[in-house]
Design an enzyme around this catalytic site. Structure first.
Site, PDB file in Angstrom:
ATOM      1  N   GLU A 240       0.834  -1.216   0.000  1.00  0.00           N
ATOM      2  CA  GLU A 240       0.000   0.000   0.000  1.00  0.00           C
ATOM      3  C   GLU A 240       0.866   1.263   0.000  1.00  0.00           C
ATOM      4  OE1 GLU A 240      -2.310  -1.555   3.467  1.00  0.00           O
ATOM      5  OE2 GLU A 240      -4.042  -0.922   2.290  1.00  0.00           O
TER       6      GLU A 240
ATOM      7  N   GLU B 202      -3.823  -9.718   3.567  1.00  0.00           N
ATOM      8  CA  GLU B 202      -4.612  -9.477   4.787  1.00  0.00           C
ATOM      9  C   GLU B 202      -5.710 -10.506   5.022  1.00  0.00           C
ATOM     10  OE1 GLU B 202      -3.510  -7.124   2.808  1.00  0.00           O
ATOM     11  OE2 GLU B 202      -2.798  -5.415   3.988  1.00  0.00           O
TER      12      GLU B 202
HETATM   13  N1  COA Z   1       4.422  -7.725  11.417  1.00  0.00           N
HETATM   14  C1  COA Z   1       5.163  -8.054  12.478  1.00  0.00           C
HETATM   15  N2  COA Z   1       6.273  -8.803  12.404  1.00  0.00           N
HETATM   16  C2  COA Z   1       6.619  -9.238  11.191  1.00  0.00           C
HETATM   17  C3  COA Z   1       5.894  -8.944  10.041  1.00  0.00           C
HETATM   18  C4  COA Z   1       4.737  -8.143  10.198  1.00  0.00           C
HETATM   19  N3  COA Z   1       3.972  -7.783   9.144  1.00  0.00           N
HETATM   20  N4  COA Z   1       6.495  -9.527   8.977  1.00  0.00           N
HETATM   21  C5  COA Z   1       7.578 -10.171   9.465  1.00  0.00           C
HETATM   22  N5  COA Z   1       7.653  -9.990  10.801  1.00  0.00           N
HETATM   23  C6  COA Z   1       8.668 -10.505  11.711  1.00  0.00           C
HETATM   24  C7  COA Z   1       8.482 -12.000  11.989  1.00  0.00           C
HETATM   25  O1  COA Z   1       7.513 -12.200  13.000  1.00  0.00           O
HETATM   26  C8  COA Z   1       9.882 -12.379  12.409  1.00  0.00           C
HETATM   27  O2  COA Z   1      10.074 -11.941  13.736  1.00  0.00           O
HETATM   28  P1  COA Z   1      10.830 -12.937  14.801  1.00  0.00           P
HETATM   29  O3  COA Z   1      12.217 -13.101  14.207  1.00  0.00           O
HETATM   30  O4  COA Z   1      10.812 -12.149  16.069  1.00  0.00           O
HETATM   31  O5  COA Z   1      10.044 -14.212  14.815  1.00  0.00           O
HETATM   32  C9  COA Z   1      10.762 -11.492  11.523  1.00  0.00           C
HETATM   33  O6  COA Z   1       9.951 -10.407  11.111  1.00  0.00           O
HETATM   34  C10 COA Z   1      11.278 -12.207  10.293  1.00  0.00           C
HETATM   35  O7  COA Z   1      10.161 -12.713   9.587  1.00  0.00           O
HETATM   36  P2  COA Z   1      10.003 -14.274   9.208  1.00  0.00           P
HETATM   37  O8  COA Z   1       8.544 -14.563   9.059  1.00  0.00           O
HETATM   38  O9  COA Z   1      10.782 -15.116  10.149  1.00  0.00           O
HETATM   39  O10 COA Z   1      10.735 -14.289   7.783  1.00  0.00           O
HETATM   40  P3  COA Z   1      10.473 -15.301   6.575  1.00  0.00           P
HETATM   41  O11 COA Z   1      11.556 -15.056   5.600  1.00  0.00           O
HETATM   42  O12 COA Z   1      10.264 -16.693   7.079  1.00  0.00           O
HETATM   43  O13 COA Z   1       9.065 -14.820   5.933  1.00  0.00           O
HETATM   44  C11 COA Z   1       7.481 -13.199   5.125  1.00  0.00           C
HETATM   45  C12 COA Z   1       8.961 -13.541   5.335  1.00  0.00           C
HETATM   46  C13 COA Z   1       7.408 -11.758   4.630  1.00  0.00           C
HETATM   47  C14 COA Z   1       6.866 -14.144   4.073  1.00  0.00           C
HETATM   48  C15 COA Z   1       6.722 -13.368   6.464  1.00  0.00           C
HETATM   49  O14 COA Z   1       7.425 -12.646   7.449  1.00  0.00           O
HETATM   50  C16 COA Z   1       5.306 -12.854   6.440  1.00  0.00           C
HETATM   51  O15 COA Z   1       4.418 -13.510   5.914  1.00  0.00           O
HETATM   52  N6  COA Z   1       5.078 -11.664   7.040  1.00  0.00           N
HETATM   53  C17 COA Z   1       3.746 -11.117   7.189  1.00  0.00           C
HETATM   54  C18 COA Z   1       3.235 -10.566   5.896  1.00  0.00           C
HETATM   55  C19 COA Z   1       1.834 -10.033   6.082  1.00  0.00           C
HETATM   56  O16 COA Z   1       0.885 -10.750   6.338  1.00  0.00           O
HETATM   57  N7  COA Z   1       1.709  -8.704   5.936  1.00  0.00           N
HETATM   58  C20 COA Z   1       0.452  -8.037   6.037  1.00  0.00           C
HETATM   59  C21 COA Z   1       0.247  -7.560   7.418  1.00  0.00           C
HETATM   60  S1  COA Z   1      -1.277  -6.659   7.552  1.00  0.00           S
END
Ligand code: COA
Length: 262
Positions: free
Chosen positions: A117, A137
């Protein structure tokens, strides 16, 4: 000029290009309320700085532009505070979109949820080959709340916007280019310089004309403007559901959600 916020860095060069970097790499630059406040303050300041002619927004590290709103912070939301959060996000991103100084998103990795966004609120989007775009989302029992339902539809049309929003499945940079979601794609090594080069071209044109062009193109989508209100109300309503609690809790517990439709 170099200025450091708690969650952003800003470097301005002699050409008047300010590179604003969202700097929370351990959470993949997720936008919590502190980052949003920094972003709001920084954009206001850059818009009014005589030294700054154009802005590039990017993310720190080589993995993410911005991986979304901070999901941990979302878990406390209720109906009312959810709507307020959505309206505040819409307002900050609207300020970016309405800037008369050109703003380019250099998307150098994940641009998910609020990250996608944010990129869409910028005037142009340039991506690195490893960039991923998505509005996931619904996987959290939510919908995009910072203008994503409106701007994605404006940029790529209703059919493709619904496909991305309803499946929540991210797409790669080449597909985003094909859909018109991004303007161009470069290697990670070239991307930032390429973004500066595009911005430099724009900065050689008449600045008043550039500002008025942005204003006029934005005006295509001014009326009736009800969609943003519908989005914020729906976002708030979803924050009161059991599915939302389940979706956000499941993410934090690193497991798949189990939705029951309540
Ligand atoms: N909010 C809060 N924390 C987030 C985040 C978010 N949107 N996206 C990533 N993080 C954090 C993870 O919780 C993790 O924290 P930790 O190390 O304390 O556990 C850290 O960032 C690294 O992320 P991780 O998920 O371990 O990396 P990955 O390479 O396995 O996956 C993504 C990367 C982007 C695919 C995955 O982090 C993800 O799906 N994030 C959320 C995306 C999302 O739904 N965004 C919309 C939110 S409204």
């Amino acid at each position: 000029m170099s200025q450091t916020y708690q969650n952003l860095t800003i470097e301005t060069d002699d050409a008047g290009i300010a590179v604003l970097t969202v700097n929370r790499p351990d959470k993949l630059n997720a936008l919590n309320s502190d980052v949003m406040s920094d972003l709001e303050g920084a954009i206001l300041k850059l818009r009014h700085s005589d030294r700054v002619k154009g802005i590039i927004i990017t993310g720190s590290g080589d993995k993410a532009f911005v991986a979304g709103a901070d999901i941990k912070e979302l878990t406390d939301l209720n109906n009312f505070s959810g709507t307020m959060l959505s309206e505040r996000g819409q307002q900050i991103f609207n300020m970016i979109e309405q800037s008369h100084k050109p703003i380019i998103a250099y998307v150098n990795g994940y641009a998910l949820g609020a990250g996608c966004e944010l990129a869409m609120a910028c005037h142009l989007r340039i991506a690195s080959e490893n960039a991923r775009f998505g509005l996931p989302e619904v996987s959290l029992g939510l919908i995009p709340g910072y203008g994503g339902t409106q701007r994605l539809t404006q940029l790529i049309g209703k059919g493709r916007a619904l496909e991305l929003i309803l499946t929540g499945t991210p797409i790669k940079a080449d597909k985003a280019l094909q859909m018109g979601l991004v303007n161009s794609v470069f290697t990670a090594e070239e991307g930032l310089e390429a973004s500066k080069s595009v911005l430099k071209t724009i900065l050689q044109r008449g600045p008043v004309a550039v500002g008025k062009a942005i204003e006029a193109v934005n005006a295509v989508f001014d009326a009736p403007g009800k969609g943003y209100h519908v989005e914020a109300e729906a976002f708030g309503a979803l924050c009161g559901t059991i599915d939302f609690k389940e979706g956000t809790t499941a993410f934090l517990q690193k497991r798949a959600p189990s939705f029951n439709g309540n």
